[in-house]
Each structure stands twice: as structure tokens, then as C-alpha cells.
Design an enzyme around this catalytic site. Sequence first.
Site, PDB file in Angstrom:
ATOM      1  N   LYS A 103       0.843  -1.206   0.000  1.00 12.38           N
ATOM      2  CA  LYS A 103       0.000   0.000   0.000  1.00 12.38           C
ATOM      3  C   LYS A 103       0.879   1.258   0.000  1.00 12.38           C
ATOM      4  O   LYS A 103       0.645   2.199  -0.775  1.00 12.38           O
ATOM      5  CB  LYS A 103      -0.914  -0.005   1.226  1.00 12.38           C
ATOM      6  CG  LYS A 103      -1.983  -1.087   1.223  1.00 12.38           C
ATOM      7  CD  LYS A 103      -2.749  -1.065   2.550  1.00 12.38           C
ATOM      8  CE  LYS A 103      -3.678  -2.247   2.704  1.00 12.38           C
ATOM      9  NZ  LYS A 103      -4.409  -2.251   4.004  1.00 12.38           N
ATOM     10  N   ALA A 143      -0.630   0.711   6.074  1.00 15.86           N
ATOM     11  CA  ALA A 143      -0.918  -0.225   7.180  1.00 15.86           C
ATOM     12  C   ALA A 143      -1.844  -1.334   6.708  1.00 15.86           C
ATOM     13  O   ALA A 143      -2.594  -1.168   5.738  1.00 15.86           O
ATOM     14  CB  ALA A 143      -1.565   0.525   8.345  1.00 15.86           C
ATOM     15  N   ASP A 144      -1.777  -2.464   7.389  1.00 16.53           N
ATOM     16  CA  ASP A 144      -2.711  -3.549   7.122  1.00 16.53           C
ATOM     17  C   ASP A 144      -2.913  -4.342   8.406  1.00 16.53           C
ATOM     18  O   ASP A 144      -2.038  -4.374   9.276  1.00 16.53           O
ATOM     19  CB  ASP A 144      -2.214  -4.472   6.010  1.00 16.53           C
ATOM     20  CG  ASP A 144      -3.325  -5.380   5.514  1.00 16.53           C
ATOM     21  OD1 ASP A 144      -4.269  -4.844   4.906  1.00 16.53           O
ATOM     22  OD2 ASP A 144      -3.298  -6.598   5.777  1.00 16.53           O
ATOM     23  N   GLN A 145      -4.102  -4.928   8.509  1.00 15.99           N
ATOM     24  CA  GLN A 145      -4.463  -5.612   9.764  1.00 15.99           C
ATOM     25  C   GLN A 145      -5.211  -6.903   9.473  1.00 15.99           C
ATOM     26  O   GLN A 145      -6.027  -6.967   8.551  1.00 15.99           O
ATOM     27  CB  GLN A 145      -5.378  -4.684  10.557  1.00 15.99           C
ATOM     28  CG  GLN A 145      -5.815  -5.214  11.909  1.00 15.99           C
ATOM     29  CD  GLN A 145      -6.746  -4.248  12.586  1.00 15.99           C
ATOM     30  OE1 GLN A 145      -7.909  -4.128  12.198  1.00 15.99           O
ATOM     31  NE2 GLN A 145      -6.233  -3.537  13.571  1.00 15.99           N
ATOM     32  N   ALA A 168       0.411  -4.251  10.701  1.00 12.45           N
ATOM     33  CA  ALA A 168       1.725  -3.830  10.189  1.00 12.45           C
ATOM     34  C   ALA A 168       1.626  -2.381   9.728  1.00 12.45           C
ATOM     35  O   ALA A 168       0.598  -1.947   9.203  1.00 12.45           O
ATOM     36  CB  ALA A 168       2.127  -4.716   9.009  1.00 12.45           C
TER      37      ALA A 168
END
Length: 193
Positions: free
Chosen positions: A52, A68-70, A105
Amino acid sequence: MSELILASTSSARRALMDGLGLPYRTEAPGVDEHVAAGLSAEEAVRMLAVRKARAVQERHPDAWVLGADQLVEVGHEVLGKPQDRDAARAQLQRLLGQTHVIHTAVCLLGPGGHHSETVEDTRLTFFAVPPEELERYLDTGEWEGCAGSYRVEGRGQALLQKLEGDRTNVQGLPMLSVVRLLRQAGFDLFARP
Ligand SMILES: Nc1nc2c(ncn2[C@H]2C[C@H](O)[C@@H](COP(=O)(O)OP(=O)(O)OP(=O)(O)O)O2)c(=O)[nH]1
């Protein structure tokens, strides 16, 4: 400092960044969020946060970009955002009465090849509540747009028996780590406007 861009469409992430008070803007990353099967939740969120951030940095090479990623991990299952109420019910049925881990992250890219990233985990234990209480929680609509189908800062906190780690990490950005990455990159977090 060059401009800071949050590579995100998430209102939760925007709310957390607004609280920091740094000037920034948002831009949708517009990336394919599919990852190869077999990756651990931590590997997947790290890869997607970088993907991203890189997608936005390619459009704005002189900017600082935060991606960010979750994902939610419960037992051997990995949960993302539910597509509909039935999927949200299934996710919550999996989480109620159990302990699960939120992996988030973040990746900060900047001019001159700056690249820093981290993954933060928060462990949450939910009460086992009866089906009718689950339906009442689903009625709140908090499940929409949330990995794991709950909002820890909203009515979802009534499900929460125990939380170990950074609470903001659950909402979408581990702000302790975001502050550390920004400071390490040389940001003045109290710069005069
Ligand atoms: N307000 C709130 N949002 C949550 C909570 N737990 C998860 N979320 C949201 C934050 C993120 O928007 C979303 C996690 O999904 P993703 O990491 O795929 O991000 P999303 O696709 O929403 O936005 P982005 O990829 O950053 O454009 O779930 C919570 O407890 N409260």
C-alpha cells in the site's frame, strides 16, 4: 519535511492520525490485497502494508507515505473484514469466549530510500455471550469495515474481557509504533504550523 500521506481509506486510521496533530493527507492505495496462500498473518500484513505504501509513493516520490494492514488471528484461522452481517456473525461466533490476536503492520517510506516497518500484536479475550446478545451487537452495525467485526472503542468494548498490548493497534494503527517510526525518521511532532 516533505508532505506526509496516509495510504489508507480507513476512517479509523484517519481518526487516529488526526489525534496526533501532524499535517497529513490521505490517498487510497488502490492495490490488490490478495496474498499468496500459506503466508502467516504477520507475513501477510507486513507485505500488504508495504504494498500500500509503495503504491502511493510511486505516485509521489518526494513524499513520506505511511501504509498499514491488519488481520485477526484466532486459532489457525485468519480473519479480515466481513462482507456482510452473516459473515460478521460467523466471525464473532469464532471470537466469543476465545482469545485472539490482532496483527497490524505499518510501513513508513520516505525520500532517499527511507523504509521502516513494524508489526504489532494485541491479544484480546472476549466474553462468551448468548446468541441474542450477539444479534443485538450486530444490530449496531459496528462490524462494517472492521477486521474481526467489532470496534474496540465502541459498543464492542462490552464484549472485551481482557486486552494485552496497544489498544490503538486494534483500531487500525499501533500509535506507539507510529510515533517511534516518525520520530526515528526525523519528524518534529510539535512543529509550529
Ligand atoms: N474503528 C475501528 N476500526 C477497526 C477496529 N478493528 C479493525 N478496524 C478496522 C481498521 C481498518 O480500517 C480495518 C482493517 O482492514 P484493513 O487493514 O484491510 O484496512 P482497510 O481496508 O479498512 O483500509 P486501508 O487498506 O488502509 O485503505 O478494520 C476497531 O476496533 N475499531
